[in-house]
Design an enzyme around this catalytic site. Structure first.
Site, PDB file in Angstrom:
ATOM      1  N   LYS A 119       0.808  -1.219   0.000  1.00  0.00           N
ATOM      2  CA  LYS A 119       0.000   0.000   0.000  1.00  0.00           C
ATOM      3  C   LYS A 119       0.844   1.273   0.000  1.00  0.00           C
ATOM      4  O   LYS A 119       0.432   2.284  -0.576  1.00  0.00           O
ATOM      5  CB  LYS A 119      -1.002   0.005   1.143  1.00  0.00           C
ATOM      6  N   ASN A 142      -0.998   6.984   6.509  1.00  0.00           N
ATOM      7  CA  ASN A 142      -0.153   6.021   7.211  1.00  0.00           C
ATOM      8  C   ASN A 142       1.270   6.025   6.664  1.00  0.00           C
ATOM      9  O   ASN A 142       2.087   5.196   7.016  1.00  0.00           O
ATOM     10  CB  ASN A 142      -0.749   4.608   7.072  1.00  0.00           C
ATOM     11  N   HIS A 187      -1.111  -8.652  12.161  1.00  0.00           N
ATOM     12  CA  HIS A 187      -1.771  -8.053  13.329  1.00  0.00           C
ATOM     13  C   HIS A 187      -2.686  -9.030  14.060  1.00  0.00           C
ATOM     14  O   HIS A 187      -3.729  -8.635  14.608  1.00  0.00           O
ATOM     15  CB  HIS A 187      -2.563  -6.814  12.913  1.00  0.00           C
TER      16      HIS A 187
END
Length: 448
Positions: A119, A142, A187
């Site tokens: 990304k 981000n 995560h």
């Protein structure tokens, strides 16, 4: 709640880059706001930058402050499942993140990208393509600038990278186009399985005019009908790759745009990344043919398959941004190897399963170097695996034995938090050590 109307007391949870950007944004508002900050760290980063009119509670939670707030703005690194935030939410207090604040204020079109891997590259490339087409473009989220700081830039288009953590606290962000690149295990220390993680990512499509999905990863498609377009490395008549007169072309439908050989980035995964960027540019109403020159000159981001030293035939590759298994797999899949690959893996594994790397590592001429808190879990993946304490211990030991054609690659498949503040600091340390031990201190940096 949508907007700050009626809000008087705001509690910002978590400092650092994002927390500071939230405070600055709140202080720019026309109505007076009482701003308080809670950070459970004793000495949170950025504390010295806070003005005296902002109260700070550090070292623990302050439930009284939370329950007295009209609005809580939580740092994306803090789980909404934290008992203190759950208590506040049950008391009817709205909890949002910085991206929701951004959504309340933004006045120009926004493009956003999420996914487990790639990304940052897609976000940066899309922004550069828009700029090359003459659009004033600001890139962040981000990556790079915090989203709220971007509002201070003179922009006609915002391109944001959004993590699953940021999306959890975002509910009203309207997007010209949104892309969900891929989904792989990451995560798992924060989510209750892959379906929970996927749901957070899918929030990017909630208010998107165009949803861009990966044909080769069905998990990226929304569960409810949307206006979707897809990308993939096949010749599907959306965004794909087509063989024309013996050459591979990136195509929009049956219309060729650029040959794969002209792409500045290397690696098959980056062909897909370029297709996504083209689809995003199209969806934003920008003629991709006016923007395609950026694909030829774009060489990638720091810490992502970046050759930081090329000395005596040995390449030292900083892929510190590979914080999960899929990122490391992508880096290895695009690698051209003439000698031995010295691969450095390890760090904070975040509870991931690394066994799927074994099949990819087995055929390589490889020395596997496992370091950090979870280095031990990599030992069974290859017969050459050796345990080390640190990156420096690895590099100091292997340098005298390196030969022309070898590659030394940091592609850890783990987060950095066991030994470094972030993946950038880890990559910077690898780069410093590579220059120090190779003797090449004036190398040119580029991407493989």
């Amino acid at each position: 709640m949508q907007g700050l109307a009626g809000v008087k007391q705001v509690v910002v949870v978590g400092l650092g880059v994002t927390g500071l950007s939230v405070i600055r944004h709140l202080q720019r508002q026309p109505q007076p706001l009482t701003i308080r900050v809670i950070d459970t760290r004793l000495s949170p980063p950025g504390l010295e930058q806070i003005s005296g009119d902002v109260e700070v509670h550090s070292g623990s939670w302050n439930i009284e402050w939370l329950l007295g707030a009209d609005l809580i703005v939580a740092n994306p690194g803090i789980a909404l499942s934290s008992p203190e935030l759950v208590t506040a939410q049950q008391a009817g207090i709205s909890i949002i993140g910085d991206i929701e604040l951004f959504a309340w204020s933004v006045k120009v079109p926004v493009i956003a990208i999420t996914g487990s891997n790639g990304k940052s590259t897609v976000t940066d490339l899309t922004g550069e393509m828009a700029k090359s087409a003459g659009i004033k473009t600001a890139i962040g989220g981000n990556i790079g600038y915090a989203a709220l700081d971007l509002l201070e830039q003179d922009a006609e288009l915002y391109v944001l990278e959004l993590s699953s953590f940021q999306l959890e606290t975002t509910s009203s962000l309207r997007l010209k186009a949104a892309a969900f690149l891929n989904l792989s295990e990451d995560h798992m220390d924060r989510y209750e399985g892959m379906s929970d993680y996927r749901r957070a990512k899918l929030r990017i499509f909630d208010h998107a005019d165009v949803c861009i999905v990966n044909r080769e990863d069905k998990q990226t498609s929304p569960d409810t009908p949307r206006n979707t377009v897809s990308f993939g490395l096949d010749s599907n008549h959306e965004y794909g790759v087509m063989l024309i007169d013996g050459q591979e072309w990136l195509c929009k439908g049956d219309r060729p745009i650029i040959t794969c050989s002209e792409i500045g980035l290397v690696g098959r995964h980056n062909v897909a990344n370029c297709l996504v960027a083209i689809a995003l540019i199209d969806a934003a109403g920008i003629d991709c043919f006016n923007a395609v020159s950026a694909i030829k000159t774009y060489h990638g981001l720091a810490h992502r398959c970046q050759v930081v030293v090329n000395s005596n035939g040995v390449r030292w590759v900083n892929d510190s941004k590979a914080t999960n298994v899929a990122s490391t797999k992508a880096a290895l899949s695009g690698l051209q190897l003439d000698g031995t690959l010295h691969l450095l893996v390890g760090g904070d594994g975040k509870g991931a399963d690394f066994s799927e790397l074994k099949e990819l590592l087995t055929p390589l001429k490889l020395q596997l170097h496992c370091y950090g808190a979870d280095g031990e879990v990599f030992i069974p993946l290859h017969e050459s695996a050796k345990r080390w304490k640190s990156i420096e211990e690895v590099i100091k030991s292997i340098t005298p034995h390196l030969q022309s054609g070898d590659i030394v690659m940091l592609s850890p498949a783990c987060a950095s938090f066991d030994q470094f503040t972030n993946f950038m600091a880890r990559g910077d340390e690898f780069t410093r050590l590579a220059k120090l031990y190779s003797g090449d201190i004036n190398c040119e940096q580029h991407s493989i």
